[in-house]
Design an enzyme around this catalytic site. Sequence first.
Site, PDB file in Angstrom:
ATOM      1  N   GLU A 231      19.519 -11.067  47.514  1.00 22.58           N
ATOM      2  CA  GLU A 231      20.544 -10.989  48.429  1.00 22.58           C
ATOM      3  C   GLU A 231      20.608 -11.639  49.617  1.00 22.58           C
ATOM      4  O   GLU A 231      21.626 -12.216  50.506  1.00 22.58           O
ATOM      5  CB  GLU A 231      20.862  -9.292  48.670  1.00 22.58           C
ATOM      6  CG  GLU A 231      21.244  -8.730  47.535  1.00 22.58           C
ATOM      7  CD  GLU A 231      20.544  -8.014  46.925  1.00 22.58           C
ATOM      8  OE1 GLU A 231      19.193  -8.222  47.127  1.00 22.58           O
ATOM      9  OE2 GLU A 231      20.489  -7.253  45.994  1.00 22.58           O
TER      10      GLU A 231
ATOM     11  N   PHE B 290      20.661   8.264  45.203  1.00 24.35           N
ATOM     12  CA  PHE B 290      20.217   6.768  44.750  1.00 24.35           C
ATOM     13  C   PHE B 290      20.829   5.555  45.234  1.00 24.35           C
ATOM     14  O   PHE B 290      22.044   5.397  45.330  1.00 24.35           O
ATOM     15  CB  PHE B 290      20.476   6.728  43.264  1.00 24.35           C
ATOM     16  CG  PHE B 290      19.834   5.724  42.584  1.00 24.35           C
ATOM     17  CD1 PHE B 290      20.676   4.723  42.068  1.00 24.35           C
ATOM     18  CD2 PHE B 290      18.506   5.342  42.527  1.00 24.35           C
ATOM     19  CE1 PHE B 290      20.017   3.591  41.093  1.00 24.35           C
ATOM     20  CE2 PHE B 290      17.912   4.427  42.163  1.00 24.35           C
ATOM     21  CZ  PHE B 290      18.775   3.485  41.299  1.00 24.35           C
ATOM     22  N   GLN B 291      19.971   4.701  45.868  1.00 21.88           N
ATOM     23  CA  GLN B 291      20.527   3.760  46.541  1.00 21.88           C
ATOM     24  C   GLN B 291      21.493   3.654  47.479  1.00 21.88           C
ATOM     25  O   GLN B 291      22.597   3.003  47.762  1.00 21.88           O
ATOM     26  CB  GLN B 291      21.083   2.696  45.405  1.00 21.88           C
ATOM     27  CG  GLN B 291      20.060   2.084  44.394  1.00 21.88           C
ATOM     28  CD  GLN B 291      20.589   0.895  43.792  1.00 21.88           C
ATOM     29  OE1 GLN B 291      21.546   0.578  43.265  1.00 21.88           O
ATOM     30  NE2 GLN B 291      19.213   0.021  43.215  1.00 21.88           N
TER      31      GLN B 291
ATOM     32  N   LYS C 249      32.174   3.599  46.595  1.00 22.78           N
ATOM     33  CA  LYS C 249      32.727   2.993  45.259  1.00 22.78           C
ATOM     34  C   LYS C 249      33.855   3.983  44.947  1.00 22.78           C
ATOM     35  O   LYS C 249      34.798   3.152  44.380  1.00 22.78           O
ATOM     36  CB  LYS C 249      31.581   3.514  44.294  1.00 22.78           C
ATOM     37  CG  LYS C 249      31.718   2.917  43.009  1.00 22.78           C
ATOM     38  CD  LYS C 249      30.739   3.150  41.887  1.00 22.78           C
ATOM     39  CE  LYS C 249      30.984   2.673  40.657  1.00 22.78           C
ATOM     40  NZ  LYS C 249      29.707   2.780  39.660  1.00 22.78           N
TER      41      LYS C 249
ATOM     42  N   MET D 215       3.268 -24.191  61.708  1.00 24.30           N
ATOM     43  CA  MET D 215       3.476 -23.920  62.830  1.00 24.30           C
ATOM     44  C   MET D 215       2.665 -22.716  63.266  1.00 24.30           C
ATOM     45  O   MET D 215       2.212 -22.802  64.500  1.00 24.30           O
ATOM     46  CB  MET D 215       5.114 -23.408  63.080  1.00 24.30           C
ATOM     47  CG  MET D 215       5.528 -23.308  64.558  1.00 24.30           C
ATOM     48  SD  MET D 215       5.017 -24.939  65.584  1.00 24.30           S
ATOM     49  CE  MET D 215       6.705 -25.554  65.227  1.00 24.30           C
TER      50      MET D 215
END
Lengths: 167, 543
Positions: B47, B109-110, B159, B471
């Site tokens: 993502e 959940f999530q 949702k 770097m």
Amino acid sequence: MNNNYVLSVIVENEPGILSRIAGLFSRRGYNIKSLSVGETEDPKISRMTIVVGGDKQIVEQIKKQLQKLIDVIKISELEPEASVCRELALVKILANEENRPSILEVVEIFRGKVIDISSETLTVELTGEPQKINAFIDMVKGYGVKEMARTGLTALGRFESKAKVIL
Amino acid sequence: MNVAEAVIRSLENEGIDTVFGYPGGAILPIYEALRSSKIKHVLVRNEQSAVHAASGYARESEKFGVCISTSGPGATNMITGIATAYMDSIPLIAITGQVRKDYIGKDVFQEADIVGATEPFTKHNFLVTNAEEIPSIMAKAIKIATTGRKGPVLIDIPKDIQLTAIEYKRIKNIEITGYNPTIEGHTGQIKRIAKKITNSSSPAIIAGGGVNLSGAKEALTRLSNTRKIPVINTLMGISSFPMDSPYYEGIIGYHGYEHCEEIIKNADLIIIIGARMSDRATKNFSLIRPDTNLIHIDIDPSEIGKILNYQLPVVGDAKGILDRLNEKLDAFEGDYWVKEKGIIGNIENGNNGDKSVEKESSISAKKFLKAITKYLDDDAVITADVGQNQIWTARHINYSGNRKFLSSGGLGTMGYSLSAGIGAKLANPEKMVISVMGDAGIQMLLGELGTLAEIGKKIIVVILNNNLLGMVRELQDNAYGNKGRFGIHFSVSPDFVKIAEGYGISGKVINEIADIKPVLEEAFKTEKSFLIDCRINAEENSL
């Protein structure tokens, strides 16, 4: 030169607005001395009174950063001569039969109200400018302050034209 | 229609043709609406890439970028990308699914408080709790993202709300009480600037990312040409001014050119346009003296006076202000003062005292990038990652004509280059896109080679491969001496060409100087994406 500046911030009464403002101050390292907030005449709008510590340049930055928040509608800087400030304090003082009369004398001088009493304590409600509250606490410190709750400063400008307004 | 369909319809109405995302349970209804939409969905591999790709898309198109993820880890994976866009003021909308409204706060959940988590990194964000509000929320979000100082806006939609049916109405020109950015510069201030410029004998312009975001390249060029004013770029300002102009002087800051500092020191008037002058550009705020005659033009009033003391501030859009300024200025007939003063920089070679150790046989990244410049179209888009590769790509490619330089300047996020390149390519498929990165940077979001293979458009992926974090190596050397190198070496480095071929992308390794020409010829000739694994000298420094 570190001073206290009073900002009156009009915000949309959206959930999370307090968190956004607190988050902004914390993230940028600005110093909040006190913050009080409540609804205005319009229930969709709240007024926050924030006392910030800093110098002129920092306060300018704070005002600009606050303005960037979408839910912030208007910011006014309230100068001491052009505003009225009040704070409310509830002070629970250790008081027994012997010293209660002298404590009550102090309370009367400061025009406070006794709102709770027990055999060992006495709770006083006091409103006034922060300096008055500080002075009262100084006077009763000797007796023993068991607990204290202060609201922090809230303020309004005296004349619209005198307050510094940012739209 | 339901809220999910309304969201997609709002995007279609704005002319969005591509979104970048990764589905999951909580975002299912949005994906169902996307399925029957004309909008193209690009499935990424992480993502975070979706946000970088949306950023590249936004910077190359005239629109905003859109990235979509599910709740919980999908959303939190976007945080780095969103913070990247926030620091560089890129307009984009991030849409995240959220668990059902009545489940919020119960640690289901999530579930993740993405609105709370992205509050420091978004211009604004919304948790949609009332389905009826979605048309106005979409309108507000788009207005906030694309006006004033642009930036990312996140919309978190539970949702069950996504599935709720509503009356859709398209809202144009929505009013937001607390949001009224100043776009038009103050006429009086602009007049004063014109006067100051006319009266100055050694003016200098510092042009930053704001010039790019405003589309003010032409206006800036006209100003510089009219009055023969030297233009210096910050890193984010690169490609805001044609580098083949006689008045282009180079980059300023930690990784800039010394002669640019000379110009600043000798200037009697400095005009900063669309640059916030942070620590990189000002070398820890030391570069510009507090008593300098300073004009600061910026769309964000909070940037003016944040670091530097200005004499003359103007808040507004750079292009608009410069257009009006140009109308007030007459041509300057005298000589170019920088040349008169004898301040000469060596940008041709892009080397101002190359201090690194160079072995004859090993490949110098600087020379390699210069070699690539020859093959670039006049409007090529070059994306860079972060680290030495970023500095080399900034300094050793000639951004003449309409070439663009896209990189993560503010947050300095590794992994940006390839994903942003994908977004940029999809915004303008006809343009040549080269994505430069280190071997460490590509491994951050390595899976995006798969996304690249799928989009069916050509990007040349250039890996400057030294098997370590270049770097950081430089920083450790400076801080602790050579003995200080620790935790920066890859003892296992993959064969990137084999990985690319695993994704169906061709590639070649460059091991010696003799390999450079044939590989570049092949890379630029082929019609399909191509990966170049260029083994460079690990001791070469960024400057």
